[in-house]
Design a protein around this motif. Structure first.
Motif, mmCIF file in Angstrom:
data_model
loop_
_atom_site.group_PDB
_atom_site.id
_atom_site.type_symbol
_atom_site.label_atom_id
_atom_site.label_comp_id
_atom_site.label_asym_id
_atom_site.label_seq_id
_atom_site.Cartn_x
_atom_site.Cartn_y
_atom_site.Cartn_z
ATOM 1 N N ALA A 50 0.829 -1.203 0.000
ATOM 2 C CA ALA A 50 0.000 0.000 0.000
ATOM 3 C C ALA A 50 0.865 1.256 0.000
ATOM 4 N N CYS A 51 0.200 2.378 -0.078
ATOM 5 C CA CYS A 51 0.897 3.670 -0.041
ATOM 6 C C CYS A 51 1.584 3.852 1.310
ATOM 7 N N GLY A 55 -2.712 3.355 7.068
ATOM 8 C CA GLY A 55 -2.988 2.770 8.372
ATOM 9 C C GLY A 55 -3.775 1.480 8.303
ATOM 10 N N GLU A 56 -4.237 1.122 7.121
ATOM 11 C CA GLU A 56 -5.077 -0.068 6.988
ATOM 12 C C GLU A 56 -4.260 -1.361 7.042
ATOM 13 N N THR A 57 -3.107 -1.372 6.408
ATOM 14 C CA THR A 57 -2.325 -2.607 6.331
ATOM 15 C C THR A 57 -1.763 -3.075 7.676
ATOM 16 N N PRO A 58 -1.362 -2.192 8.597
ATOM 17 C CA PRO A 58 -0.937 -2.704 9.907
ATOM 18 C C PRO A 58 -2.067 -3.420 10.652
ATOM 19 N N SER A 76 -15.754 -3.316 0.324
ATOM 20 C CA SER A 76 -16.036 -2.717 -0.984
ATOM 21 C C SER A 76 -14.741 -2.471 -1.743
ATOM 22 N N SER A 77 -14.877 -2.236 -3.016
ATOM 23 C CA SER A 77 -13.719 -1.997 -3.870
ATOM 24 C C SER A 77 -13.061 -0.673 -3.484
ATOM 25 N N GLY A 78 -11.756 -0.677 -3.482
ATOM 26 C CA GLY A 78 -11.002 0.526 -3.112
ATOM 27 C C GLY A 78 -9.530 0.199 -3.109
ATOM 28 N N CYS A 79 -8.766 0.956 -2.334
ATOM 29 C CA CYS A 79 -7.313 0.739 -2.340
ATOM 30 C C CYS A 79 -6.940 -0.626 -1.759
ATOM 31 N N SER A 80 -7.733 -1.136 -0.816
ATOM 32 C CA SER A 80 -7.417 -2.445 -0.261
ATOM 33 C C SER A 80 -7.570 -3.546 -1.300
#
Length: 87
Positions: A50-51, A55-58, A76-80
């Protein structure tokens, strides 16, 4: 000063081999069902695609340490979808 990659790679190759071959997961030190003990579990998502500053990946790394390979993430579809699609 920029240097050829091979020079840097040769310098740290011994450290990389040590971390892969000598250091082991210490998952029996504490109760794996406690907050502290979950941190000793092997993460299923170790390196984030990720960028920087995301904070999502931790949180996903922590969730994989807590629930292991039984976990399913649906959102939902998005950066994840981008960084999660490679796993």
């Amino acid at each position: 000063v920029m240097e050829p990659q091979q020079k840097s790679q040769d310098l740290f190759n011994e450290h990389w081999e040590y971390s892969l071959n000598v250091v082991s997961i210490k998952d029996q030190l504490m109760d794996k069902y406690s907050v502290k003990g979950s941190q000793f579990q092997d993460p299923l998502m170790e390196f984030s695609g990720a960028c920087s500053g995301c904070g999502e990946t931790p949180y996903v790394k922590l969730l994989t340490q807590m629930f292991g390979d039984r976990m399913v993430i649906a959102n939902s579809s998005g950066c994840s979808s981008v960084w999660g699609g490679s796993y």
